[in-house]
Design an enzyme around this catalytic site. Structure first.
Site, PDB file in Angstrom:
ATOM      1  N   ASN A 209      41.702  38.893  37.261  1.00  0.00           N
ATOM      2  CA  ASN A 209      42.284  40.386  36.790  1.00  0.00           C
ATOM      3  C   ASN A 209      42.851  40.004  35.464  1.00  0.00           C
ATOM      4  O   ASN A 209      43.237  39.037  34.785  1.00  0.00           O
ATOM      5  CB  ASN A 209      43.089  41.078  37.806  1.00  0.00           C
ATOM      6  CG  ASN A 209      44.363  40.218  37.934  1.00  0.00           C
ATOM      7  OD1 ASN A 209      45.246  39.658  37.258  1.00  0.00           O
ATOM      8  ND2 ASN A 209      44.301  39.593  39.306  1.00  0.00           N
ATOM      9  N   ASP A 277      42.932  41.204  45.765  1.00  0.00           N
ATOM     10  CA  ASP A 277      42.872  41.645  47.003  1.00  0.00           C
ATOM     11  C   ASP A 277      41.875  41.053  47.975  1.00  0.00           C
ATOM     12  O   ASP A 277      41.949  40.897  49.020  1.00  0.00           O
ATOM     13  CB  ASP A 277      42.901  43.093  47.004  1.00  0.00           C
ATOM     14  CG  ASP A 277      44.207  43.887  46.517  1.00  0.00           C
ATOM     15  OD1 ASP A 277      45.281  43.192  46.763  1.00  0.00           O
ATOM     16  OD2 ASP A 277      44.285  44.804  45.746  1.00  0.00           O
TER      17      ASP A 277
HETATM   18  O1  C5P Z   1      49.589  45.788  46.942  1.00  0.00           O
HETATM   19  P1  C5P Z   1      49.868  45.557  45.668  1.00  0.00           P
HETATM   20  O2  C5P Z   1      48.921  44.586  45.056  1.00  0.00           O
HETATM   21  O3  C5P Z   1      49.974  46.564  44.951  1.00  0.00           O
HETATM   22  O4  C5P Z   1      51.354  44.832  45.651  1.00  0.00           O
HETATM   23  C1  C5P Z   1      51.873  44.241  44.744  1.00  0.00           C
HETATM   24  C2  C5P Z   1      52.682  43.184  45.103  1.00  0.00           C
HETATM   25  O5  C5P Z   1      52.369  42.398  46.214  1.00  0.00           O
HETATM   26  C3  C5P Z   1      53.286  42.232  43.889  1.00  0.00           C
HETATM   27  O6  C5P Z   1      54.449  41.907  44.169  1.00  0.00           O
HETATM   28  C4  C5P Z   1      52.175  41.240  44.159  1.00  0.00           C
HETATM   29  O7  C5P Z   1      52.538  39.989  43.738  1.00  0.00           O
HETATM   30  C5  C5P Z   1      52.157  41.019  46.025  1.00  0.00           C
HETATM   31  N1  C5P Z   1      51.062  40.792  46.480  1.00  0.00           N
HETATM   32  C6  C5P Z   1      51.036  39.623  47.032  1.00  0.00           C
HETATM   33  N2  C5P Z   1      49.539  39.196  47.455  1.00  0.00           N
HETATM   34  C7  C5P Z   1      48.581  40.077  47.682  1.00  0.00           C
HETATM   35  C8  C5P Z   1      48.653  41.352  46.968  1.00  0.00           C
HETATM   36  C9  C5P Z   1      49.793  41.562  46.355  1.00  0.00           C
HETATM   37  O8  C5P Z   1      51.785  39.028  47.037  1.00  0.00           O
HETATM   38  N3  C5P Z   1      47.561  39.622  47.984  1.00  0.00           N
END
Ligand code: C5P
Length: 401
Positions: A209, A277
């Site tokens: 990304n 993700d």
């Molecule tokens: O769910 P989302 O990606 O929007 O969440 C963002 C937050 O979750 C950020 O702090 C990111 O570092 C963390 N995150 C994580 N592991 C993942 C996805 C997001 O630590 N697999």
């Protein structure tokens, strides 16, 4: 008078930022420090011994072969008669000479002869700062216990923009005060995740990304500046390793989670990384080929959520877990929900819709959502966001102890 009775040997090397050192002398003295100055030959091209002497109200030391200097104060004594040696600005040249143990002028001789802590404030062109030689020199000096303050990102006298600018004088003074007080986060161990993750498709291709790592790296640098033992676990970025932090480089989300778990226990975890993700369920071990059968079907598997895992963490849960939420709409609402589902303590939400230029850019607009507190921060640089967050983390621990 946070520096009352402290003796600082300020070594000014030859960079354009040397003019700021005149103000630095005043501000350190305002805090009660006695400031004695050594000028390199290059420094005298930018500031005069007369102005340095007038501001420090002391004589200025320049020449290792000066009979009068040596008679009054030998170079060894000069290096020992201080509580801290502060090199500001520290050019790429003086950092290289320090790393190599070269003592070919009074400044570097004092630095080699000293038994006192050394703090450097680098200032140079962005390319010089990012050059592999400078990086290696700084890594070596940091390993030997030299404390780094900055550099920061911004416009430079050479007309370029980037990391290499000398830290502003008030922040240098804060770091010096932090050094003598141990810093407000001294004794705290803090994990920071940064950058993107790379998820392999096959040995040559990956899914990634647009995260630059700028925000996460700046958070790590700011925490380290406040005295925290900082472990920066980062996916691949083009950034220099921030000085003073323990750097762990990873590629995939699963590696990042493993590195985070290995780094526990910690007082706080700040998850800034843009973790993918999904990953390809089983990455091919050989390069996928065009074999006439059409494009490959990739099956995806969900990656572990590092923030959620650390937040749930049981006995090993850091006292404070902070997440970032990159959103393109309903920023605050989504942040509130995310804080609950991830079970973290604070969420710093930011709008990353393409018009904001947040991804890869230098500015960020944050909404902080905590238990019972919501704050809208004005738009500021990622470095300022980092400093504000570090100060808030420091307040949190100040209250909880
Ligand atoms: O769910 P989302 O990606 O929007 O969440 C963002 C937050 O979750 C950020 O702090 C990111 O570092 C963390 N995150 C994580 N592991 C993942 C996805 C997001 O630590 N697999």
């Amino acid at each position: 008078m946070a520096l009352h009775g402290k003796r600082i040997l300020l070594i000014i090397s030859g960079g354009i930022a040397a003019y700021k050192s005149l103000d630095l002398i005043r501000r350190l003295r305002d805090q009660g420090a006695a400031v004695r100055c050594v000028l390199t030959k290059g420094a005298t091209q930018f500031v005069t011994p007369l102005s340095v002497s007038a501001l420090s109200e002391d004589r200025v030391y320049q020449d290792i072969f000066s009979l009068t200097d040596e008679a009054e104060m030998g170079h060894i004594q000069l290096s020992r008669d201080a509580d801290l040696l502060l090199v500001a600005p520290a050019t790429a040249d003086i950092l290289a000479r320090m790393a190599a143990g070269i003592a070919n002028d009074l400044a570097t001789t004092a630095l080699l002869a000293t038994d006192k802590p050394v703090m450097v404030v680098p200032a140079m062109n962005v390319r010089m700062w990012e050059h592999a030689a400078t990086k290696a020199n700084c890594a070596l000096l940091a390993e030997r216990g030299v404390a780094f303050v900055g550099p920061v990102q911004g416009d430079m006298a050479c007309g370029e923009y980037g990391f290499g600018r000398m830290t502003d004088v008030p922040d240098i003074v804060n770091s010096v005060v932090g050094h003598f007080n141990g810093g407000p986060l001294a004794g705290r161990r803090i994990l920071v995740t940064s950058g993107p993750t790379f998820e392999a498709i096959d040995p040559v291709r990956y899914i990634a990304n647009r995260s630059s790592g700028k925000q996460g790296h700046a958070v790590a640098a700011a925490l380290s500046g406040l005295g925290a033992e900082t472990i920066l676990i980062s996916g691949p970025t083009a950034l220099a390793d921030p000085a003073g932090v323990k750097m762990i480089k990873v590629e995939s989300a699963r590696d990042m989670l493993a590195a985070c778990k290995d780094a526990l226990p910690a007082d706080a975890a700040i998850c800034v990384a843009a973790v993918a993700d999904w990953r390809v369920k089983s990455a091919a071990t050989q390069k996928l080929k065009k074999n006439g059968g059409g494009p490959p079907m990739l099956e995806f598997a969900e990656n572990p959520d590092i923030l959620k895992t650390l937040s749930k963490g049981g006995n090993n849960r850091p006292e404070l877990v902070v997440g970032f939420a990159a959103e393109t709409e309903n920023v605050v609402d989504n942040a509130r929900t995310k804080r609950k589902t991830k079970k973290c303590d604070w969420i710093l939400a930011n709008d990353v819709s393409p018009t904001t230029g947040t991804f890869g850019g230098d500015a960020n607009t944050i909404h902080l959502v905590a238990d019972g507190a919501e704050e809208a921060w004005p738009t500021m640089t990622k470095q300022q966001v980092a400093e504000r967050l570090a100060a808030r983390i420091s307040d949190h621990f100040g209250k909880s102890t």
